[in-house]
Structure formats: structure tokens, C-alpha cells
Design a protein around this motif. Structure first.
Motif, PDB file in Angstrom:
ATOM      1  N   CYS A 191       0.761  -1.162  -0.116  1.00  0.00           N
ATOM      2  CA  CYS A 191      -0.068   0.037  -0.193  1.00  0.00           C
ATOM      3  C   CYS A 191       0.830   1.193   0.007  1.00  0.00           C
ATOM      4  CB  CYS A 191      -0.988   0.128   1.344  1.00  0.00           C
ATOM      5  SG  CYS A 191      -2.097  -1.354   1.351  1.00  0.00           S
ATOM      6  N   ILE A 192       0.576   2.252  -0.858  1.00  0.00           N
ATOM      7  CA  ILE A 192       1.626   3.241  -1.220  1.00  0.00           C
ATOM      8  C   ILE A 192       0.919   4.712  -1.086  1.00  0.00           C
ATOM      9  CG2 ILE A 192       3.349   4.208  -2.752  1.00  0.00           C
ATOM     10  CD1 ILE A 192       3.199   1.323  -4.235  1.00  0.00           C
ATOM     11  N   MET A 193       1.590   5.522  -0.422  1.00  0.00           N
ATOM     12  CA  MET A 193       1.056   7.043  -0.186  1.00  0.00           C
ATOM     13  C   MET A 193       2.199   7.975  -0.491  1.00  0.00           C
ATOM     14  SD  MET A 193      -1.598   9.002   2.630  1.00  0.00           S
ATOM     15  CE  MET A 193      -0.582   8.536   3.947  1.00  0.00           C
ATOM     16  N   ASP A 194       2.115   8.856  -1.132  1.00  0.00           N
ATOM     17  CA  ASP A 194       2.919  10.038  -1.370  1.00  0.00           C
ATOM     18  C   ASP A 194       2.210  11.382  -1.069  1.00  0.00           C
ATOM     19  OD1 ASP A 194       4.520  12.164  -2.591  1.00  0.00           O
ATOM     20  OD2 ASP A 194       4.801  11.168  -4.558  1.00  0.00           O
ATOM     21  N   VAL A 195       3.211  12.006  -0.085  1.00  0.00           N
ATOM     22  CA  VAL A 195       2.623  13.188   0.862  1.00  0.00           C
ATOM     23  C   VAL A 195       3.688  14.211   0.646  1.00  0.00           C
ATOM     24  CG1 VAL A 195       1.897  14.243   2.938  1.00  0.00           C
ATOM     25  CG2 VAL A 195       1.521  11.944   2.297  1.00  0.00           C
ATOM     26  N   LYS A 196       3.468  15.350  -0.112  1.00  0.00           N
ATOM     27  CA  LYS A 196       4.298  16.299  -0.439  1.00  0.00           C
ATOM     28  C   LYS A 196       4.133  17.060   1.089  1.00  0.00           C
ATOM     29  CE  LYS A 196       4.308  18.671  -4.361  1.00  0.00           C
ATOM     30  NZ  LYS A 196       4.014  19.609  -5.412  1.00  0.00           N
ATOM     31  N   ILE A 197       5.375  17.573   1.411  1.00  0.00           N
ATOM     32  CA  ILE A 197       5.612  18.108   2.781  1.00  0.00           C
ATOM     33  C   ILE A 197       6.158  19.671   2.709  1.00  0.00           C
ATOM     34  CG2 ILE A 197       6.673  17.963   4.983  1.00  0.00           C
ATOM     35  CD1 ILE A 197       4.908  15.646   4.541  1.00  0.00           C
ATOM     36  N   GLY A 198       5.663  20.389   3.536  1.00  0.00           N
ATOM     37  CA  GLY A 198       6.008  21.646   3.552  1.00  0.00           C
ATOM     38  C   GLY A 198       5.173  22.812   3.337  1.00  0.00           C
ATOM     39  N   GLN A 199       5.475  24.009   3.682  1.00  0.00           N
ATOM     40  CA  GLN A 199       4.312  25.216   3.533  1.00  0.00           C
ATOM     41  C   GLN A 199       4.399  25.676   2.042  1.00  0.00           C
ATOM     42  OE1 GLN A 199       5.638  27.086   7.434  1.00  0.00           O
ATOM     43  NE2 GLN A 199       3.381  27.506   7.474  1.00  0.00           N
ATOM     44  N   LYS A 200       5.417  25.565   1.386  1.00  0.00           N
ATOM     45  CA  LYS A 200       5.547  26.044   0.271  1.00  0.00           C
ATOM     46  C   LYS A 200       5.910  24.796  -0.825  1.00  0.00           C
ATOM     47  CE  LYS A 200       6.930  30.591   1.660  1.00  0.00           C
ATOM     48  NZ  LYS A 200       8.159  31.551   1.773  1.00  0.00           N
ATOM     49  N   SER A 201       5.248  24.942  -1.953  1.00  0.00           N
ATOM     50  CA  SER A 201       5.796  23.793  -2.947  1.00  0.00           C
ATOM     51  C   SER A 201       6.568  24.527  -4.039  1.00  0.00           C
ATOM     52  CB  SER A 201       4.442  23.272  -3.628  1.00  0.00           C
ATOM     53  OG  SER A 201       3.450  24.309  -4.043  1.00  0.00           O
ATOM     54  N   TYR A 202       6.988  25.470  -3.825  1.00  0.00           N
ATOM     55  CA  TYR A 202       7.889  26.155  -4.822  1.00  0.00           C
ATOM     56  C   TYR A 202       9.061  26.738  -4.054  1.00  0.00           C
ATOM     57  CZ  TYR A 202       5.505  30.179  -2.598  1.00  0.00           C
ATOM     58  OH  TYR A 202       5.009  31.230  -1.620  1.00  0.00           O
ATOM     59  N   ASP A 203      10.252  26.851  -4.672  1.00  0.00           N
ATOM     60  CA  ASP A 203      11.717  27.039  -4.191  1.00  0.00           C
ATOM     61  C   ASP A 203      12.000  28.556  -4.143  1.00  0.00           C
ATOM     62  OD1 ASP A 203      13.041  27.924  -6.566  1.00  0.00           O
ATOM     63  OD2 ASP A 203      12.928  25.903  -6.951  1.00  0.00           O
ATOM     64  N   PRO A 204      12.934  28.930  -3.298  1.00  0.00           N
ATOM     65  CA  PRO A 204      12.963  30.577  -3.319  1.00  0.00           C
ATOM     66  C   PRO A 204      13.373  31.272  -4.509  1.00  0.00           C
ATOM     67  CG  PRO A 204      14.264  29.145  -1.673  1.00  0.00           C
ATOM     68  CD  PRO A 204      13.807  28.422  -2.439  1.00  0.00           C
ATOM     69  N   TYR A 205      13.734  30.474  -5.726  1.00  0.00           N
ATOM     70  CA  TYR A 205      14.203  30.889  -6.925  1.00  0.00           C
ATOM     71  C   TYR A 205      12.947  30.916  -8.019  1.00  0.00           C
ATOM     72  CZ  TYR A 205      18.723  30.608  -4.871  1.00  0.00           C
ATOM     73  OH  TYR A 205      19.786  30.639  -4.102  1.00  0.00           O
ATOM     74  N   ALA A 206      11.725  30.622  -7.573  1.00  0.00           N
ATOM     75  CA  ALA A 206      10.661  30.497  -8.517  1.00  0.00           C
ATOM     76  C   ALA A 206      10.138  31.914  -9.091  1.00  0.00           C
ATOM     77  CB  ALA A 206       9.299  29.638  -7.926  1.00  0.00           C
ATOM     78  N   SER A 207       9.681  31.890 -10.085  1.00  0.00           N
ATOM     79  CA  SER A 207       9.030  33.051 -10.713  1.00  0.00           C
ATOM     80  C   SER A 207       7.787  33.594 -10.063  1.00  0.00           C
ATOM     81  CB  SER A 207       8.838  33.240 -12.226  1.00  0.00           C
ATOM     82  OG  SER A 207       7.818  32.093 -12.528  1.00  0.00           O
ATOM     83  N   ALA A 208       7.313  34.655 -10.154  1.00  0.00           N
ATOM     84  CA  ALA A 208       6.022  35.141  -9.843  1.00  0.00           C
ATOM     85  C   ALA A 208       4.740  34.175 -10.100  1.00  0.00           C
ATOM     86  CB  ALA A 208       5.572  36.431  -9.965  1.00  0.00           C
ATOM     87  N   GLU A 209       5.270  34.037 -11.471  1.00  0.00           N
ATOM     88  CA  GLU A 209       4.044  33.071 -12.311  1.00  0.00           C
ATOM     89  C   GLU A 209       4.070  31.445 -11.701  1.00  0.00           C
ATOM     90  OE1 GLU A 209       3.063  31.447 -16.745  1.00  0.00           O
ATOM     91  OE2 GLU A 209       4.793  32.654 -16.406  1.00  0.00           O
ATOM     92  N   LYS A 210       5.277  31.024 -11.529  1.00  0.00           N
ATOM     93  CA  LYS A 210       5.195  29.749 -10.821  1.00  0.00           C
ATOM     94  C   LYS A 210       4.795  29.688  -9.524  1.00  0.00           C
ATOM     95  CE  LYS A 210       6.882  25.389 -10.758  1.00  0.00           C
ATOM     96  NZ  LYS A 210       6.419  24.323 -11.505  1.00  0.00           N
ATOM     97  N   ILE A 211       5.051  30.588  -8.623  1.00  0.00           N
ATOM     98  CA  ILE A 211       4.484  30.797  -7.224  1.00  0.00           C
ATOM     99  C   ILE A 211       2.893  30.694  -7.380  1.00  0.00           C
ATOM    100  CG2 ILE A 211       4.283  32.243  -5.416  1.00  0.00           C
ATOM    101  CD1 ILE A 211       7.099  33.196  -5.649  1.00  0.00           C
ATOM    102  N   GLN A 212       2.447  31.697  -8.519  1.00  0.00           N
ATOM    103  CA  GLN A 212       1.167  31.801  -8.131  1.00  0.00           C
ATOM    104  C   GLN A 212       0.187  30.551  -8.817  1.00  0.00           C
ATOM    105  OE1 GLN A 212      -1.138  34.038  -7.295  1.00  0.00           O
ATOM    106  NE2 GLN A 212      -2.881  32.766  -8.102  1.00  0.00           N
ATOM    107  N   GLN A 213       0.932  29.683  -9.636  1.00  0.00           N
ATOM    108  CA  GLN A 213       0.493  28.650 -10.256  1.00  0.00           C
ATOM    109  C   GLN A 213       0.449  27.377  -8.909  1.00  0.00           C
ATOM    110  OE1 GLN A 213       3.418  26.080 -12.286  1.00  0.00           O
ATOM    111  NE2 GLN A 213       1.754  25.782 -14.175  1.00  0.00           N
ATOM    112  N   GLN A 214       1.386  27.394  -8.159  1.00  0.00           N
ATOM    113  CA  GLN A 214       1.601  26.549  -7.385  1.00  0.00           C
ATOM    114  C   GLN A 214       0.589  26.694  -6.036  1.00  0.00           C
ATOM    115  OE1 GLN A 214       3.311  23.573  -7.093  1.00  0.00           O
ATOM    116  NE2 GLN A 214       3.565  23.878  -9.170  1.00  0.00           N
ATOM    117  N   VAL A 215       0.511  28.047  -6.009  1.00  0.00           N
ATOM    118  CA  VAL A 215      -0.325  28.251  -4.578  1.00  0.00           C
ATOM    119  C   VAL A 215      -1.897  28.074  -4.964  1.00  0.00           C
ATOM    120  CG1 VAL A 215      -1.457  30.216  -3.234  1.00  0.00           C
ATOM    121  CG2 VAL A 215       0.776  30.051  -3.542  1.00  0.00           C
ATOM    122  N   SER A 216      -2.379  28.256  -6.509  1.00  0.00           N
ATOM    123  CA  SER A 216      -3.390  28.030  -6.716  1.00  0.00           C
ATOM    124  C   SER A 216      -4.004  26.583  -6.888  1.00  0.00           C
ATOM    125  CB  SER A 216      -3.966  28.725  -8.082  1.00  0.00           C
ATOM    126  OG  SER A 216      -3.138  27.978  -8.923  1.00  0.00           O
TER     127      SER A 216
END
Length: 356
Positions: A77-102
């Protein structure tokens, strides 16, 4: 994800900068000359790394060669859980940040996101799968019930697995609390446990597998036999190294369903909870008994199960929790508070599942 004939898995290197960054991370942690105690301990929580691999017929396609964490399980049985408050890194563009947050606005508040799960149900001898859309549909109010589905066998909640999972996540949390040199973004925890009643701690040989997997026509030539490894869509290569399978493109394919091929006689197995009574040390069963036994004599089955069952079910649970996906790992001089926040919240949810 490919499976190498030697039992490892092959993860294709992503385009720059993500792929080289993940390779650099593994090289740093598994450097034979590494003497950093923080990195040496980190190895315990990762799939083992065996360098890179390329097919002789496609030398420009590079793969990370990694331990197959599911290999020792019969019905993983397998589960994948992404961890962290942000799924984008410090070098992400504003567009990438908005995409991930949405994609999941609650990520910052909850600190984790279920990317997918596949659960073996003993009652139906089948797998239930959920993709990332399921995880993104979970709210603060429903996340506990949403994750608890991963620990349900079709008969009962596997509290032994929940307890073992908590212990392993707590060990990873201790590591994060002790280090200030790496920050992780868009990284996941991979949970794996044995879903069958007859849990095995050793891998069955390809010849004696209880379940024979059906291979689609055209995958192989020359009569070679491939095996679907439970969580991996693409399997073996032939002896000359030529990959003769197509790479699964999405999470739903990554969590590929088995072909049902074995008999359902094992459904008569009992799922039991062991309790110690202070007075007489009597073993008691929980309500997790197969329906077909309710009208018959359960005692012979109980004796059979008790004879083979360890006194501490919590310790007997065969569970793996590993960190995966390191395309966004960066040097730091502070604690990774976002990852720590997510781990603590996930532990709280798991503890609530166990307590309730």
C-alpha cells in the motif's frame, strides 16, 4: 519509473536545473568520502542511491538508480505526501508561485498535500487508487478522514501501521530539528506498508509469486517475462539493456493497478487486535473479523492466528517511510521551518487517526 532487472528502480533525470540538482543532492549525501554526521544519518530516510544509469540504445537518457522501497512487500500500500508550507522554491518566478499556490491554497496552512495513494483491500482482493485531485479536494475538516482511508484494509483500520508510521515520521522530524544546512521544497514522504493478511518480510521469488501479473502484448520480444512491480508502471529491460516498455506519464499511471489473478481464499484470514489484560493476560479480538466467519466456528481460526501473532502488533507492522523527490533542495543556514511545520501537522493528523 522503470524497474531494472537487478531490482532497483530508474527515475529519469528531469530537465535542467531540476534533474542535475537532484543528482547533485544524491551524490553529496552518498559520497563515499562523506563524514558529515547529518548527511550520514539522512541516508536512513532516503531510498539507497546507486549512481546514474543509461541504456546502451539511448545513452543520452540518464536515470537515477535507486532502491525499490516496495520490493520486499507482497501487496504494498503506497501513499505520496508532499511536505512543507511552500511547494515552490526561493528562486521560483511570480508566475510559478501563483500557479503552485492556486493548486492547493491550504498548503501554507496545513503544511502537506496528499499527492496520491493506492490501498489494497483484503475484502475485495483489489486496489483502490486516489490521485492528486483527491488530495487537493481535502480540507482542514476532511483531511483526517481522507488520510485514514490509506490505513483501512477493507475490514478494519490498520492501527498498527498508523502507530509505526508515526514513529518513523517522528524520527525524520528529529533529523530536521537537528540540521541547519539544507532546505527542502516540493519534496515528499513515501509511505509503504504490507496490505495482505499474510505479510511477508522477505521478497517472494519471481517464480513463486502468488500473483502472476499479466503483461500487455508487444512489450517484449523473445519470450522474456516481465513482472509488474506493484507501484511502478514500467518494468524490466531485456538482457541487452534495451528498454521495451513505455514510461507512465502521470501519477495515476505511477500507481498502476494490478491484474487480479489470485484466488480469494485468503479473505478468510482474520484481522485481529491483541490486547493484554492486567488480570489474566487474556488475548481478545477486535471487531475486525471477516463476515463469513460470523455464522461459523471462529475458534480454530483464532487459535491459528494467535499462535503466529506477536504480542506487540505495533512493532510487527511492516512499514517504510522514506523521503523522495529532491529537485528543489538548497543549501541553508537555518532550520527548514516549512518542512518541520508540515511534519508536525502530519503527525498530529496521524495521532488523531490512531486515537479515534
Amino acid at each position: 519509473i522503470l524497474q531494472h532487472p537487478d531490482g532497483t528502480v530508474l527515475k529519469q533525470l528531469q530537465p535542467p536545473p531540476r534533474g542535475p540538482r537532484e543528482q547533485e543532492f544524491y551524490n553529496k549525501v552518498y559520497d563515499s568520502d562523506c563524514c558529515d554526521s547529518i548527511l550520514l544519518e539522512l541516508r536512513e530516510y532516503l531510498p539507497q542511491y546507486f549512481g546514474v544509469w543509461s541504456s546502451p540504445t539511448a545513452p543520452n537518457d540518464t536515470y537515477l538508480k535507486l532502491e525499490d522501497v516496495t520490493r520486499k512487500f507482497n501487496k504494498p500500500c503506497i501513499m505520496d505526501v508532499k511536505i512543507g508550507q511552500k511547494s515552490y522554491d526561493p528562486y521560483a518566478s511570480a508566475e510559478k508561485i501563483q500557479q503552485q499556490v492556486s493548486k492547493y491554497p491550504l498548503m501554507e496552512e496545513i503544511g502537506f498535500l496528499v499527492l496520491g495513494m493506492r490501498v489494497y483491500h483484503v475484502s475485495s482482493d483489489s486496489y483502490e487508487t486516489q490521485n492528486q485531485h483527491y488530495g487537493r479536494s481535502l480540507t482542514k475538516e476532511t483531511v483526517k478522514d481522507g488520510i485514514s482511508k490509506f490505513f483501512h484494509s477493507g475490514y478494519c483500520l490498520r492501527k498498527d501501521v498508523v502507530a509505526a508510521s508515526i514513529q518513523k515520521v517522528e524520527k525524520i522530524l528529529e533529523w530536521f530539528e537537528s540540521q541547519t544546512q539544507l532546505n527542502f521544497y516540493a519534496s515528499s514522504l513515501l509511505f509503504v506498508y504490507e496490505g495482505s493478511c499474510q505479510a511477508t518480510t522477505t521478497r517472494l521469488s519471481d517464480v513463486t509469486l502468488a500473483e502472476k501479473r499479466r503483461v500487455p502484448k508487444g512489450l517484449l520480444s523473445g519470450g522474456d517475462v516481465l513482472e509488474y512491480n506493484n507501484n511502478i508502471h514500467v518494468i524490466n529491460s531485456t538482457e541487452n539493456g534495451k528498454i521495451e516498455a513505455s514510461v507512465g506519464k502521470g501519477l495515476s499511471k505511477f500507481y498502476a493497478l494490478h491484474q487480479k489473478a489470485c484466488s480469494k481464499r485468503h479473505h478468510s484470514q482474520l484481522s485481529l487486535k491483541v490486547e493484554n489484560s492486567e488480570q489474566d493476560n487474556v488475548w481478545k479480538t477486535s471487531t475486525c473479523i471477516a463476515q463469513e466467519h460470523l455464522n461459523g466456528n471462529v475458534l480454530p481460526q483464532l487459535e491459528k492466528v494467535f499462535y503466529h501473532m506477536p504480542a506487540e502488533t505495533k512493532e510487527s507492522a511492516n512499514v517504510e517511510v522514506r523521503m523522495i523527490d529532491f529537485a528543489h533542495v538548497f543549501p541553508s543556514n537555518t532550520k527548514d521551518e516549512g518542512y518541520i511545520y508540515g511534519l508536525k501537522n502530519l503527525i498530529t493528523v496521524l495521532q488523531n487517526i490512531l486515537d479515534n
